[in-house]
Design a protein around this motif. Sequence first.
Motif, PDB file in Angstrom:
ATOM      1  N   HIS A 258      27.432  25.382  65.194  1.00 21.83           N
ATOM      2  CA  HIS A 258      28.791  25.167  65.682  1.00 21.83           C
ATOM      3  C   HIS A 258      28.903  25.450  67.174  1.00 21.83           C
ATOM      4  O   HIS A 258      29.961  25.225  67.777  1.00 21.83           O
ATOM      5  N   PHE A 259      27.810  25.933  67.752  1.00 22.30           N
ATOM      6  CA  PHE A 259      27.732  26.131  69.203  1.00 22.30           C
ATOM      7  C   PHE A 259      26.596  25.276  69.735  1.00 22.30           C
ATOM      8  O   PHE A 259      25.709  24.873  69.000  1.00 22.30           O
ATOM      9  N   PHE A 260      26.619  25.009  71.035  1.00 19.98           N
ATOM     10  CA  PHE A 260      25.582  24.152  71.610  1.00 19.98           C
ATOM     11  C   PHE A 260      25.252  24.631  73.018  1.00 19.98           C
ATOM     12  O   PHE A 260      26.129  24.715  73.871  1.00 19.98           O
ATOM     13  N   GLY A 261      23.999  24.956  73.217  1.00 17.87           N
ATOM     14  CA  GLY A 261      23.555  25.316  74.565  1.00 17.87           C
ATOM     15  C   GLY A 261      23.686  26.778  74.916  1.00 17.87           C
ATOM     16  O   GLY A 261      22.930  27.292  75.726  1.00 17.87           O
ATOM     17  N   ASP A 262      24.669  27.460  74.341  1.00 17.60           N
ATOM     18  CA  ASP A 262      24.883  28.878  74.587  1.00 17.60           C
ATOM     19  C   ASP A 262      25.735  29.436  73.458  1.00 17.60           C
ATOM     20  O   ASP A 262      25.951  28.779  72.453  1.00 17.60           O
ATOM     21  N   LYS A 263      26.215  30.642  73.630  1.00 19.65           N
ATOM     22  CA  LYS A 263      26.955  31.314  72.562  1.00 19.65           C
ATOM     23  C   LYS A 263      28.470  31.276  72.755  1.00 19.65           C
ATOM     24  O   LYS A 263      29.210  31.973  72.070  1.00 19.65           O
ATOM     25  N   ILE A 264      28.937  30.482  73.686  1.00 20.28           N
ATOM     26  CA  ILE A 264      30.380  30.363  73.933  1.00 20.28           C
ATOM     27  C   ILE A 264      30.876  28.944  73.670  1.00 20.28           C
ATOM     28  O   ILE A 264      31.891  28.740  73.000  1.00 20.28           O
ATOM     29  N   HIS A 265      30.149  27.960  74.183  1.00 16.55           N
ATOM     30  CA  HIS A 265      30.619  26.578  74.114  1.00 16.55           C
ATOM     31  C   HIS A 265      30.225  25.913  72.804  1.00 16.55           C
ATOM     32  O   HIS A 265      29.125  26.112  72.293  1.00 16.55           O
ATOM     33  N   THR A 266      31.121  25.119  72.283  1.00 16.25           N
ATOM     34  CA  THR A 266      30.958  24.559  70.950  1.00 16.25           C
ATOM     35  C   THR A 266      30.333  23.172  70.938  1.00 16.25           C
ATOM     36  O   THR A 266      30.489  22.381  71.864  1.00 16.25           O
ATOM     37  N   SER A 267      29.643  22.890  69.840  1.00 19.50           N
ATOM     38  CA  SER A 267      29.210  21.534  69.523  1.00 19.50           C
ATOM     39  C   SER A 267      30.429  20.767  69.015  1.00 19.50           C
ATOM     40  O   SER A 267      31.530  21.310  68.914  1.00 19.50           O
ATOM     41  N   LYS A 268      30.203  19.510  68.656  1.00 19.60           N
ATOM     42  CA  LYS A 268      31.278  18.725  68.058  1.00 19.60           C
ATOM     43  C   LYS A 268      31.779  19.404  66.786  1.00 19.60           C
ATOM     44  O   LYS A 268      32.988  19.462  66.535  1.00 19.60           O
ATOM     45  N   PHE A 269      30.855  19.948  65.988  1.00 17.76           N
ATOM     46  CA  PHE A 269      31.255  20.626  64.752  1.00 17.76           C
ATOM     47  C   PHE A 269      32.161  21.821  65.064  1.00 17.76           C
ATOM     48  O   PHE A 269      33.181  22.027  64.403  1.00 17.76           O
ATOM     49  N   GLY A 270      31.788  22.603  66.065  1.00 15.28           N
ATOM     50  CA  GLY A 270      32.595  23.770  66.418  1.00 15.28           C
ATOM     51  C   GLY A 270      33.930  23.403  67.019  1.00 15.28           C
ATOM     52  O   GLY A 270      34.954  24.037  66.730  1.00 15.28           O
ATOM     53  N   ALA A 271      33.943  22.368  67.856  1.00 10.83           N
ATOM     54  CA  ALA A 271      35.197  21.938  68.475  1.00 10.83           C
ATOM     55  C   ALA A 271      36.168  21.412  67.425  1.00 10.83           C
ATOM     56  O   ALA A 271      37.370  21.706  67.469  1.00 10.83           O
ATOM     57  N   GLU A 272      35.664  20.638  66.478  1.00  9.11           N
ATOM     58  CA  GLU A 272      36.527  20.125  65.413  1.00  9.11           C
ATOM     59  C   GLU A 272      37.057  21.269  64.543  1.00  9.11           C
ATOM     60  O   GLU A 272      38.219  21.249  64.127  1.00  9.11           O
ATOM     61  N   MET A 273      36.213  22.248  64.290  1.00  9.12           N
ATOM     62  CA  MET A 273      36.645  23.399  63.498  1.00  9.12           C
ATOM     63  C   MET A 273      37.748  24.170  64.220  1.00  9.12           C
ATOM     64  O   MET A 273      38.764  24.539  63.617  1.00  9.12           O
ATOM     65  N   ASN A 274      37.570  24.415  65.524  1.00  4.60           N
ATOM     66  CA  ASN A 274      38.594  25.132  66.288  1.00  4.60           C
ATOM     67  C   ASN A 274      39.893  24.340  66.383  1.00  4.60           C
ATOM     68  O   ASN A 274      40.986  24.915  66.310  1.00  4.60           O
ATOM     69  N   ALA A 275      39.778  23.026  66.538  1.00  2.00           N
ATOM     70  CA  ALA A 275      40.988  22.194  66.597  1.00  2.00           C
ATOM     71  C   ALA A 275      41.757  22.271  65.286  1.00  2.00           C
ATOM     72  O   ALA A 275      42.996  22.347  65.274  1.00  2.00           O
ATOM     73  N   HIS A 276      41.023  22.258  64.179  1.00  4.09           N
ATOM     74  CA  HIS A 276      41.686  22.348  62.881  1.00  4.09           C
ATOM     75  C   HIS A 276      42.302  23.723  62.685  1.00  4.09           C
ATOM     76  O   HIS A 276      43.409  23.849  62.150  1.00  4.09           O
ATOM     77  N   SER A 277      41.605  24.770  63.133  1.00  4.75           N
ATOM     78  CA  SER A 277      42.163  26.124  63.044  1.00  4.75           C
ATOM     79  C   SER A 277      43.462  26.233  63.838  1.00  4.75           C
ATOM     80  O   SER A 277      44.437  26.831  63.384  1.00  4.75           O
ATOM     81  N   ALA A 278      43.467  25.649  65.032  1.00  4.84           N
ATOM     82  CA  ALA A 278      44.669  25.672  65.854  1.00  4.84           C
ATOM     83  C   ALA A 278      45.814  24.940  65.160  1.00  4.84           C
ATOM     84  O   ALA A 278      46.965  25.421  65.136  1.00  4.84           O
ATOM     85  N   ALA A 279      45.509  23.777  64.589  1.00  4.47           N
ATOM     86  CA  ALA A 279      46.536  23.003  63.890  1.00  4.47           C
ATOM     87  C   ALA A 279      47.048  23.752  62.663  1.00  4.47           C
ATOM     88  O   ALA A 279      48.263  23.773  62.395  1.00  4.47           O
ATOM     89  N   GLU A 280      46.137  24.369  61.920  1.00  4.25           N
ATOM     90  CA  GLU A 280      46.549  25.151  60.749  1.00  4.25           C
ATOM     91  C   GLU A 280      47.482  26.286  61.157  1.00  4.25           C
ATOM     92  O   GLU A 280      48.481  26.559  60.475  1.00  4.25           O
ATOM     93  N   GLY A 281      47.138  26.956  62.260  1.00  6.52           N
ATOM     94  CA  GLY A 281      47.964  28.066  62.712  1.00  6.52           C
ATOM     95  C   GLY A 281      49.375  27.633  63.060  1.00  6.52           C
ATOM     96  O   GLY A 281      50.348  28.325  62.746  1.00  6.52           O
ATOM     97  N   LEU A 282      49.496  26.475  63.695  1.00  4.07           N
ATOM     98  CA  LEU A 282      50.821  25.943  64.033  1.00  4.07           C
ATOM     99  C   LEU A 282      51.557  25.502  62.768  1.00  4.07           C
ATOM    100  O   LEU A 282      52.739  25.799  62.583  1.00  4.07           O
ATOM    101  N   TRP A 283      50.864  24.792  61.904  1.00  7.01           N
ATOM    102  CA  TRP A 283      51.463  24.200  60.707  1.00  7.01           C
ATOM    103  C   TRP A 283      51.949  25.264  59.727  1.00  7.01           C
ATOM    104  O   TRP A 283      53.007  25.120  59.114  1.00  7.01           O
ATOM    105  N   GLU A 284      51.172  26.327  59.586  1.00 10.93           N
ATOM    106  CA  GLU A 284      51.484  27.353  58.597  1.00 10.93           C
ATOM    107  C   GLU A 284      52.400  28.453  59.135  1.00 10.93           C
ATOM    108  O   GLU A 284      52.848  29.305  58.369  1.00 10.93           O
TER     109      GLU A 284
END
Length: 562
Positions: A258-284
């Motif tokens: 879920h990360f790519f290149g280092d331990k902070i920046h995300t791969s596509k999998f990590g970015a999609e997961m964070n985007a969904h987490s953000a949306a869930e937080g707003l929605w719920e």
Amino acid sequence: MKRLLTAFTALSMMMGAQAQNFDNLPDPIEDVNKVVDNTPDSIAKALMSRPKPGSTRKGSQPVLFLVGNSTMRNGTKGNGSNGQWGWGYYANKYFDTEKIAVENQALGGMSTRTFYTDLWPAVRDALKPGDWVIVSIGHNDNGEFFDKKRARAVIPGVDPDTMYVGFNQRLQRQDTVYSYGTYLRKYIQDIRQKGANPILMSLTPRNAYDEKTGKTIRKPQTEWAAYVAAVEGVPFVDLNERSGQKLDSYSPWKKNYHFFGDKIHTSKFGAEMNAHSAAEGLWESRNPQLKPLQAMMKNVEPELCSFKREEGKPVVFFTGDSTVKNADKEDDGMWGWASQAFTVFDESKITLCNAAKAGRSTRSFIREGLWDKVYHSLQPGDFVTIQFGHNDICPITDKKARGVIPGTQDTCHVYQLDNGTFEVVYSFGWYLKKMIDDVREKGATPILVSLTPRNEWPGGKVERRDGSYGKWYREVVEATGVEFVDLHNLSADFLDKKFSVKKLSADKEKAKAEVAKIKEKAGKYFKKDHTHASKIGAQMNAQSMAKGLKANNSPLAKYLKK
């Protein structure tokens, strides 16, 4: 004398600037976390690649502005060319674009302080009553207060009376640094003055464990942002905790990709997961201030496979390509074997769900969200058969974008596709291992199945691809311990027994005619070409599947017909 511009002072000439104005920009800088926030090409390009604030607005509709750093918008153009993605790229998936525009104003390397001083004025000027602003920033708030290159650090905490005055070498002037909480208050005040709606959101988690708890480290900015939100009466979404909990539920292998290149920046999998987490937080959220924004959201609840789950009955999901699911309609048409699974499985004991789709490879099945539908539908006790291969070893960058790297090593490469987009492509075995890992995470049982044989008869015997796919399947089995049904060889054994010859004629033309005759006879098990099965061929492959499960003494075998 030509003036030396920094990444941040270049902003004032962001729109319509001449190219020579950016010739002397400094190279990207490694920060105290050993991370380079921007790609090697000019930071000015990144500034100019961001949309002009407010330019995405449609008529009188509101805009949702995203304020953040490289975890929200990564790379020079934010297009994944470096294999890293910010979650802001995927945020618009969760909003009705006919009601609201989502505008990612984030930029790599920014802190709460430098974004506020250098980029925020243009965003603030674009705000209109009814707009929304998510502020999720803070990864870069450490370091030196007044150094020549960054000068982006803030004072930790939320104390409104804390400040530090000194000479800012980057800006070449006296400067005052405030606390993290003070900068958040500045954003909130500015947003409200424009009649817009502020939202504070904690940071994305890093790929780092707390040795005491064994869990992903939670960032201290979470508590600070939550405190400011509570005091100021602003909606707060704990993205750090939501995504952190998901990472903690993953295997270490899954967490890492879920990360790519280092331990902070995300791969596509990590970015999609964070985007969904953000949306869930707003929605719920039950904060009444968010109701107007929630009314403009969509797609937050994950899409599931279409089937009826019955209490007490497990489900077996069949995944794969057209050899698993085809048109499956006309008696004289093409059929996938899972359409005939009812001939071998007892449906009074188990529910059958054929989630396969024609033309897909491991890569495209995952990228198109077909795998996610299975993943989100899974419950403990379910089964998933995983059968791919016919469409995997083909061009990687063409319009179908389904080719994978041959082999099973955990390798990957960033490819630019023919349509101009970028994608990190992994090996055939990597994609299989991802699916296997996902199924186990859900408490279900994965079963790897080899691809169906083709109507090809080299040497008078049916073609066997044991040196490529067969080898790769077994390497995955060795690496994961997954159950394996070698349907390829089981069905090939059946076809060889019925149609093969011990020896072809020495004469090439006669041998060619003999092979053609074999293909014609075996053709009743295939339809239209050498790959796709007829209805009887699909039933034969289903019988091979049942035979393999019985031989394995598989837990799925108890759901077969007697």
